[in-house]
Enzyme design. Structure first.
Site, PDB file in Angstrom:
ATOM      1  CB  SER A  88      -0.865   0.021   1.249  1.00  0.00           C
ATOM      2  OG  SER A  88      -0.019   0.105   2.373  1.00  0.00           O
ATOM      3  CE  LYS A  89      -2.994   6.181  -2.033  1.00  0.00           C
ATOM      4  NZ  LYS A  89      -3.676   6.565  -3.244  1.00  0.00           N
ATOM      5  NE  ARG A  90      -2.865   5.392   5.421  1.00  0.00           N
ATOM      6  CZ  ARG A  90      -3.555   5.649   6.509  1.00  0.00           C
ATOM      7  NH1 ARG A  90      -3.113   5.225   7.669  1.00  0.00           N
ATOM      8  NH2 ARG A  90      -4.662   6.322   6.429  1.00  0.00           N
ATOM      9  CE  LYS A  91       1.918  -0.011   7.289  1.00  0.00           C
ATOM     10  NZ  LYS A  91       0.812  -0.904   7.485  1.00  0.00           N
TER      11      LYS A  91
END
Ligand code: GLU
Length: 484
Positions: free
Chosen positions: A254-257
């Site tokens: 995911s783009k958060r990580k």
């Protein structure tokens, strides 16, 4: 003679071009090329609200940058077109009618209210959620009459109500599903648009796809798809569900990580061959276990049956290491050529120069002044860190503001330019009652590492979405470690 291998990648154009799309495309590409077959690109844009032509264009660009060229697709044509699902509506309608005719599908007139009630009852009874099949018992003639009278309805697939549905996956062997667990899936929505399931199966068949290689998350759709193939009397393709790419904590990438947009890798100076090499390693080991290889070598050695099922963890550091190896393999002339194509292209330099022009006295000044336009991550010297926190805010609050700015303001921008960036940031400041001062300086520092830069929005426009978002994320990590 065996049938020619035909594979496909079927992205939905709903955001930035995703690294997962490249991963799945790579394996499909390799199988087709290895067998002298065709690799097809199909755009799955049946979700009219979320689909976007800009996103489609970026998918084409990113896959071309990687060198995963396709033989048939919306932009290159081919014998099975159109290759955009939004242009194939009649085909789906016709096929849905065939299923109603043969008794494998039925119109369902249940209203939204009835479905909500049903759900509430199921919840109260702590039972399984799902459609109860009420409209299945409506006679064909009555159903036809109600449809003709214009009554709102969807079309559902009649799934078997008991027993097991056993399907074959190339990597997992037989996978079985209990029929009672599987809903009578909607095939055509009340607006007449097909759902993913119907459009996907009809297209894979009509486009002659022999191997469906896709992400593991689709495996739960498999029984519905197999049921559709059976209902149409069509031969099944080979199904192969690839393990999902994962963050270090094993959650779905995911783009958060992790940076997930292919645009990031291009912008941050990764070589396409290194990205492909790395993605290939996520699911496949070379027979001699060497880690560095070219696309052509992968195509030659690839064996879909040997794809490993472990949840591959996406490790940016390892990709950087591998990229370094590929960089060192280039001759100085080739390296220069690569720099001229990306970081040092005339096109890019001509965007940066106007922002530096007024502020330099010697040519050498340009290099130091404009450094942050050319590097990937920037440093945040101690002296600027405290200024990265807006007046009256604490570092954790600022980190949260950056996160929300990304999610609400910047991530949704597909057409990244001065005006759109400025509007998003100003709107965000208004909505959250932040003064320009409280927000602009911290953002400026986050995206450049400096307090003095050319105009913020011009700078961000030139840096591009991907570098800005990555640097804002790095800044968030720093803010979280700062004392309040
Ligand atoms: N449109 C689906 C996606 O975005 C395609 C899934 C499939 O390959 O069947 O991933």
């Amino acid at each position: 003679m065996a049938k020619a291998v035909r594979t496909r990648i079927a992205p939905s154009p709903t955001g930035d071009p995703h690294v997962g799309t490249a991963y799945v495309a790579l394996f499909n590409y390799a199988l087709a090329r290895q067998n002298g077959g065709q690799f097809v690109l199909r755009i799955e844009d049946t979700d009219r609200q979320r689909s976007n032509p800009e996103s489609e264009a970026q998918i084409f660009d990113a896959l071309r940058w990687l060198g995963l060229d396709w033989d048939e697709g919306p932009d290159v044509g081919g014998p099975c077109g159109p290759y955009r699902q939004s242009e194939r509506s009649e085909i789906y309608t016709e096929h849905a009618e065939m299923l109603i005719e043969s008794g494998h599908a039925y119109p369902c007139f249940c209203t939204r209210e009835r479905l909500a009630e049903l759900r509430a009852e199921q919840k109260a009874a702590k039972g399984r959620f799902g459609y109860d099949g009420r409209c299945r018992s409506i006679g064909k003639d009555e159903a036809a009459r109600r449809r003709a009278a214009g009554e709102a309805h969807v079309i559902r697939l009649a799934m078997p109500s008991d027993g097991e549905i056993v399907v074959e996956d190339l990597l997992r062997g037989e996978v079985s599903f209990e029929a009672v667990q599987i809903d009578d899936q909607v095939l055509v929505k009340s607006d007449g648009y097909p759902t993913y399931h119907l459009a996907n199966v009809v297209d894979d068949h009509l486009m002659g796809i022999t191997h469906v290689i896709r992400a593991e998350e689709w495996i739960s759709s498999l029984p519905k798809h197999v049921r559709l193939y059976e209902a149409f009397g069509w031969e099944l393709p080979v199904f192969c569900h690839l393990p999902l790419l994962r963050n270090a904590d094993k959650s779905k990438i995911s783009k958060r990580k992790n940076p997930v947009s292919l645009n990031y890798y291009r912008r941050a100076g990764f070589l396409p061959e290194a990205v492909l090499n790395y993605l290939a390693l996520m699911g496949f080991a070379m027979p001699d276990e060497r880690e560095e290889f070219s696309l052509a070598e992968f195509v030659e050695a690839f064996d879909p049956a040997k794809i490993s099922l472990g949840g591959p963890v996406f490790d940016l550091e390892k990709l950087v290491w591998l990229n370094g190896k590929h960089i060192r393999d280039l001759s100085p002339e080739d390296l220069l050529q690569r720099l001229r194509e990306e970081q040092l292209s005339d096109e890019y330099l001509l965007k940066v120069l106007p922002l530096a022009h007024e502020r330099i006295d010697t040519l050498a000044d340009f290099v130091s002044y404009a450094e942050f336009f050319f590097v990937g991550d920037v440093d945040y010297p101690e002296a600027v860190r405290s200024k990265m926190v807006g007046k009256g805010l604490t570092p954790p609050q600022m980190a949260k503001i950056f996160r929300r700015l990304l999610e609400e303001g910047l991530d949704p921008i597909l057409d990244w330019k001065i005006e759109t960036v400025e509007e998003a940031i100003r709107d965000f400041a208004d909505r959250h009652e932040l003064s320009p001062k409280q927000l602009f300086m911290p953002v400026r520092i986050a995206v450049t590492g400096r307090t003095a830069t050319p105009g913020l929005f011009d700078t961000m426009a030139v840096l591009g979405k991907e570098l800005c978002r990555r640097r804002l994320r790095c800044a968030m990590d720093i803010l979280r470690t700062m004392k309040a």
